[in-house]
Design an enzyme around this catalytic site. Structure first.
Site, PDB file in Angstrom:
ATOM      1  N   ASN A   9       0.866  -1.181   0.000  1.00 10.79           N
ATOM      2  CA  ASN A   9       0.000   0.000   0.000  1.00 10.79           C
ATOM      3  C   ASN A   9       0.901   1.230   0.000  1.00 10.79           C
ATOM      4  OD1 ASN A   9      -1.806   2.050   0.424  1.00 10.79           O
ATOM      5  ND2 ASN A   9      -2.437   1.392   2.478  1.00 10.79           N
ATOM      6  N   LYS A  11       0.053   4.219  -0.156  1.00  7.16           N
ATOM      7  CA  LYS A  11      -0.598   5.400   0.439  1.00  7.16           C
ATOM      8  C   LYS A  11      -0.410   6.590  -0.511  1.00  7.16           C
ATOM      9  CE  LYS A  11      -0.252   3.192   4.856  1.00  7.16           C
ATOM     10  NZ  LYS A  11      -0.170   3.279   6.284  1.00  7.16           N
TER      11      LYS A  11
HETATM   12  P1  13P Z   1       3.054   0.330   7.591  1.00  9.98           P
HETATM   13  O1  13P Z   1       3.518  -0.971   6.975  1.00  9.98           O
HETATM   14  O2  13P Z   1       3.825   1.517   7.089  1.00  9.98           O
HETATM   15  O3  13P Z   1       2.961   0.225   9.065  1.00  9.98           O
HETATM   16  O4  13P Z   1       1.551   0.570   7.052  1.00  9.98           O
HETATM   17  C1  13P Z   1       0.630  -0.443   7.176  1.00  9.98           C
HETATM   18  C2  13P Z   1      -0.586  -0.089   6.413  1.00  9.98           C
HETATM   19  O5  13P Z   1      -1.336   0.781   6.805  1.00  9.98           O
HETATM   20  C3  13P Z   1      -0.840  -0.794   5.155  1.00  9.98           C
HETATM   21  O6  13P Z   1      -2.121  -0.559   4.688  1.00  9.98           O
END
Ligand code: 13P
Length: 253
Positions: A9, A11
């Site tokens: 992900n 983001k």
């Molecule tokens: P991290 O791996 O950066 O903790 O993020 C997890 C997440 O929200 C994946 O959707």
């Protein structure tokens, strides 16, 4: 045997140059993975067409991070499930804790999003997980199973069979503080048991991912747990080498 899935992900990160560099770095690693392991990247909407094109001839699947709860029409700023489907997306996240906390995605909205995706045969990856406060109050299991109940109470077993569920404890997201393999397995077992109460066959085939500070050092132990079928990886999915390592750390059972 359930399929395995390692999902990245990104983001709100990445641009066109990043997509090109990432896809050429990751594709050969992924082609070499055993059959039975799926790899997926969830990217910002604007990068999805390029990502679909770059990965067209590879095994890497492409996911959106969000979708409109409406099918079409006067919804300024929204992207419909049909648009994602026509762009070539295979899956879409729903209910990520950042969307619940920051963008007010309610149960009603999340359920509509899941329905819109199923209508166009895009796989929803439904995210659930408790906050630290809820865990400290001993409410983690109840919170997670009631989040899951939104789907179990409103969708048929056939529809549920098309959905993957990601358990992401909010306290482990982006904090570097991952759940221990035992903590993660205990919750995954609880989730699968809860699904079993509705449909035993569904429980056996449902793909359950763990998310929250997964990295190349902790992934193999997490993925080795019997009820963990893969991961949803945030920060570590932005480095092609790290992400490739994480993908390679999962074994077909
Ligand atoms: P991290 O791996 O950066 O903790 O993020 C997890 C997440 O929200 C994946 O959707």
């Amino acid at each position: 045997m359930r399929r395995k899935l390692v999902a990245g992900n990104w983001k709100m990160n990445g641009d066109s140059a990043f997509v090109s560099a990432f896809s050429s770095a990751i594709a050969p690693n992924i082609q070499a993975l055993p059959e039975g392991i799926d790899v997926l990247i969830a990217a910002p909407t604007i990068l999805l067409p390029q990502l679909c094109q770059e990965f067209a001839l590879t095994r890497v699947l492409v996911a959106a991070q969000n979708v409109s709860s409406y099918a079409s029409g006067a919804y300024t700023g929204e992207t419909s499930a049909e648009m994602l489907s026509k762009a070539g997306c295979d899956a879409c996240l729903v209910g990520h804790s950042e969307r619940r906390a920051l963008f007010g995605d309610t149960d009603e909205v999340m359920l509509s999003k899941v329905r819109r995706l199923l209508e166009v045969e895009i796989q929803p990856i439904f995210c659930i997980g408790e906050t630290l406060e809820q865990r400290d109050l001993g409410q983690a299991s109840n919170v997670v199973t009631s989040q899951l109940a939104l789907l179990l109470d409103n969708l048929s077993s056939e529809a549920l069979g098309k959905i993957a569920v990601a358990y992401e404890p909010v306290w482990a997201i982006g904090t570097g503080r991952t759940a221990s393999p035992e903590q993660a397995q205990a919750m995954h077992e609880r989730i699968r048991d809860h699904v079993r109460q509705k449909d035993a066959e569904l429980a056996e085939k449902m793909v359950l991912l763990y998310g929250g500070s997964v990295n190349a050092d902790n992934s193999s132990e997490l993925f080795a747990q019997p009820d963990i079928d893969g991961g949803l990886v945030g920060g570590a999915s932005l480095q092609a080498d790290n992400f490739a390592q994480i993908c390679k750390s999962i074994e077909c059972r």
